[in-house]
Design a protein around this motif. Structure first.
Motif, PDB file in Angstrom:
ATOM      1  N   GLN A  19       0.894  -1.236   0.096  1.00 39.69           N
ATOM      2  CA  GLN A  19      -0.137   0.086  -0.149  1.00 39.69           C
ATOM      3  C   GLN A  19       0.877   1.253   0.129  1.00 39.69           C
ATOM      4  OE1 GLN A  19      -3.473  -0.121   0.471  1.00 39.69           O
ATOM      5  NE2 GLN A  19      -3.886  -1.880   1.216  1.00 39.69           N
ATOM      6  N   LEU A  20      -0.028   2.316  -0.151  1.00 46.83           N
ATOM      7  CA  LEU A  20       1.091   3.740  -0.222  1.00 46.83           C
ATOM      8  C   LEU A  20       0.576   4.363   1.138  1.00 46.83           C
ATOM      9  CD1 LEU A  20      -0.176   5.225  -3.717  1.00 46.83           C
ATOM     10  CD2 LEU A  20       1.771   3.760  -3.061  1.00 46.83           C
ATOM     11  N   VAL A  21       1.887   4.968   1.505  1.00 48.56           N
ATOM     12  CA  VAL A  21       1.589   5.676   2.992  1.00 48.56           C
ATOM     13  C   VAL A  21       2.317   7.221   2.680  1.00 48.56           C
ATOM     14  CG1 VAL A  21       2.478   5.728   5.364  1.00 48.56           C
ATOM     15  CG2 VAL A  21       1.927   3.588   4.468  1.00 48.56           C
ATOM     16  N   GLY A  22       1.830   8.097   3.144  1.00 50.72           N
ATOM     17  CA  GLY A  22       2.311   9.510   3.239  1.00 50.72           C
ATOM     18  C   GLY A  22       3.312   9.681   4.326  1.00 50.72           C
ATOM     19  N   ILE A  23       4.606  10.121   4.112  1.00 51.64           N
ATOM     20  CA  ILE A  23       5.644  10.084   4.833  1.00 51.64           C
ATOM     21  C   ILE A  23       6.305  11.582   5.143  1.00 51.64           C
ATOM     22  CG2 ILE A  23       6.152   7.353   4.844  1.00 51.64           C
ATOM     23  CD1 ILE A  23       8.795   8.532   3.270  1.00 51.64           C
ATOM     24  N   PRO A  24       6.571  11.742   6.386  1.00 48.08           N
ATOM     25  CA  PRO A  24       7.410  13.062   6.653  1.00 48.08           C
ATOM     26  C   PRO A  24       8.916  12.939   6.115  1.00 48.08           C
ATOM     27  CG  PRO A  24       7.009  11.986   8.758  1.00 48.08           C
ATOM     28  CD  PRO A  24       6.444  11.083   7.916  1.00 48.08           C
ATOM     29  N   THR A  25       9.498  13.901   5.432  1.00 45.54           N
ATOM     30  CA  THR A  25      10.962  14.004   5.434  1.00 45.54           C
ATOM     31  C   THR A  25      11.345  15.288   5.919  1.00 45.54           C
ATOM     32  OG1 THR A  25      11.435  14.823   3.276  1.00 45.54           O
ATOM     33  CG2 THR A  25      10.688  12.500   3.579  1.00 45.54           C
ATOM     34  N   GLU A  26      12.653  15.673   6.024  1.00 51.01           N
ATOM     35  CA  GLU A  26      13.007  16.951   6.479  1.00 51.01           C
ATOM     36  C   GLU A  26      12.720  17.935   5.059  1.00 51.01           C
ATOM     37  OE1 GLU A  26      14.895  14.547   5.564  1.00 51.01           O
ATOM     38  OE2 GLU A  26      16.733  15.051   5.025  1.00 51.01           O
ATOM     39  N   THR A  27      12.505  17.414   3.892  1.00 49.03           N
ATOM     40  CA  THR A  27      12.372  18.158   2.652  1.00 49.03           C
ATOM     41  C   THR A  27      10.959  18.628   2.390  1.00 49.03           C
ATOM     42  OG1 THR A  27      12.480  16.629   1.185  1.00 49.03           O
ATOM     43  CG2 THR A  27      14.588  17.383   1.611  1.00 49.03           C
ATOM     44  N   VAL A  28      10.115  17.552   2.152  1.00 53.35           N
ATOM     45  CA  VAL A  28       8.585  17.788   1.979  1.00 53.35           C
ATOM     46  C   VAL A  28       8.311  16.308   2.280  1.00 53.35           C
ATOM     47  CG1 VAL A  28       8.882  19.520  -0.004  1.00 53.35           C
ATOM     48  CG2 VAL A  28       8.613  17.228  -0.739  1.00 53.35           C
ATOM     49  N   TYR A  29       6.708  16.251   2.282  1.00 52.65           N
ATOM     50  CA  TYR A  29       6.012  15.027   2.422  1.00 52.65           C
ATOM     51  C   TYR A  29       6.281  13.984   1.239  1.00 52.65           C
ATOM     52  CZ  TYR A  29       4.311  15.501   7.139  1.00 52.65           C
ATOM     53  OH  TYR A  29       4.544  15.647   8.656  1.00 52.65           O
ATOM     54  N   GLY A  30       6.488  12.757   1.482  1.00 59.38           N
ATOM     55  CA  GLY A  30       6.651  12.032   0.604  1.00 59.38           C
ATOM     56  C   GLY A  30       5.289  10.904   0.365  1.00 59.38           C
ATOM     57  N   LEU A  31       5.160  10.415  -0.917  1.00 56.61           N
ATOM     58  CA  LEU A  31       4.051   9.348  -1.085  1.00 56.61           C
ATOM     59  C   LEU A  31       4.968   7.905  -1.256  1.00 56.61           C
ATOM     60  CD1 LEU A  31       1.353   8.664  -1.367  1.00 56.61           C
ATOM     61  CD2 LEU A  31       1.437   9.258  -3.854  1.00 56.61           C
ATOM     62  N   ALA A  32       5.081   7.196  -0.148  1.00 56.85           N
ATOM     63  CA  ALA A  32       5.970   6.136  -0.360  1.00 56.85           C
ATOM     64  C   ALA A  32       5.339   4.937  -0.571  1.00 56.85           C
ATOM     65  CB  ALA A  32       6.567   6.070   1.124  1.00 56.85           C
TER      66      ALA A  32
END
Ligand code: AMP
Ligand code: MG
Length: 318
Positions: A19-32
């Motif tokens: 499945q897909l999960v939205g993740i925080p990074t220090e740059t921008v949020y990713g769609l992982a």
């Protein structure tokens, strides 16, 4: 609708299930998604409406983990890894053959990064595969810097968003590759060119191709807000746009002649990091204002200012 939460174990399980999960990074949020699962990766392209010729960045917990997926790491690449990982630097390196074509758009190189955000670090350490993660926005739109931004655009398409707070850097990673051994910047971003040059000496810039598979982050009209944006000298633009309802996005000083309700100032103290951190969130806020156009001025053209101006220029292409 996507749930917003802080349950890393739940996020890990969803990712293991393809499945897909939205993740925080220090740059921008990713769609992982699992970078080694081609079906899961296809879902990223579908959810974002992203063209398949636009390759993805693989995220790993540390440089050692990266080495299992790339080859021919040059001394210069090693220096960059040592100096800037974890952090907002993506390296483009020759890929190992098990990396799926859909991640690299069929290129023989793959983009890799070690993000520093503690929540995503913990997530990556729970997984035995890398995460492919483009920015978690609809293709061509402004990148998300909060979990709520992700929810606003993709909430009906994904099950879960990990909430790690507002991203600290606020700009996408700087992408560096090697063209016949020469270090080359494909995308300006959260790590300043000067910082890179301090470690490895002069680098080439290869920006602005409008549809080069190497650098589709450079598609001309990328990062576009939903309201037309004009970039340049504010007093000239204000005259040219007379009669329109104007919002102003300034670097450090507001316009005296305009109500503050229609203005956003990236950093009143003129701090480039603060300006980068605020850029995308302010563009989103301005989209909800009762205005016809956004007038924006450039930041000083050094350090992160180069990347800020790059994003403003792309946002201004209609
Ligand atoms: P995004 O995930 O939206 O931040 O965009 C990732 C960007 O990384 C792409 O749009 C490309 O510009 C760049 N990229 C990914 N893989 C490669 C590669 N193999 N060679 C060059 N650039 C790449
Ligand atoms: Mg993006």
């Amino acid at each position: 609708m996507a749930e917003i939460g802080t349950d890393i174990t739940k996020a890990a399980q969803l990712l293991r299930d393809g499945q897909l999960v939205g993740i925080p990074t220090e740059t921008v949020y990713g769609l992982a998604a699992n970078a080694l699962d081609a079906d899961a990766i296809l879902r990223i392209f579908e959810a974002k409406g992203r063209p398949h010729f636009d390759p993805l960045i693989m995220h790993l917990p540390d440089a050692d983990a990266v080495k299992a997926h790339v080859c021919d790491i040059t001394p210069m690449a090693l220096k960059l890894m040592d100096a800037f990982w974890p952090g907002p630097l993506t390296l483009v390196l020759p890929r190992q053959s098990h990396v799926p074509d859909i991640v690299t758009s069929g290129l023989d190189t793959v983009a890799v990064r070690v993000p520093s955000h503690p929540m995503t670090q913990a997530l990556l350490r729970q997984l035995d595969f890398p995460l492919a993660a483009p920015s978690a926005n609809l293709f061509g739109h402004v990148s998300p810097t909060t979990a709520q931004h992700v929810h606003d655009q993709l909430g009906d398409r994904i099950p879960y968003i990990l909430d790690g707070g507002a991203t600290t850097v606020g700009l996408e990673s700087t992408i560096v590759g090697f063209e016949e051994g020469m270090p080359t910047i494909y995308r300006l971003g959260g790590l300043g060119v000067e910082e890179i040059e301090r470690v490895i000496g002069p680098v080439h810039l290869m920006l602005n191709q409008s549809s080069d598979p190497k650098a589709p982050g450079m598609l001309k009209s990328h990062y576009a807000p939903r309201i037309p944006l004009h970039l340049g000298n504010p007093s000239v633009l204000l005259l040219q746009l007379e009669g329109k309802r104007i919002g102003f996005l300034g670097f450090n000083l507001p316009l005296r002649a305009m109500t503050m309700e229609r203005q956003r100032i990236l950093s009143p103290k003129g701090d480039m990091k603060e300006a980068a951190h605020n850029l995308f969130a302010y563009l989103r806020e301005m989209e909800t204002m009762d205005i016809d156009v956004i007038v924006a001025e450039e930041a000083p053209g050094m350090g992160l200012g180069k990347a800020i101006n790059d994003r403003l220029r792309r946002a201004s292409v209609q």
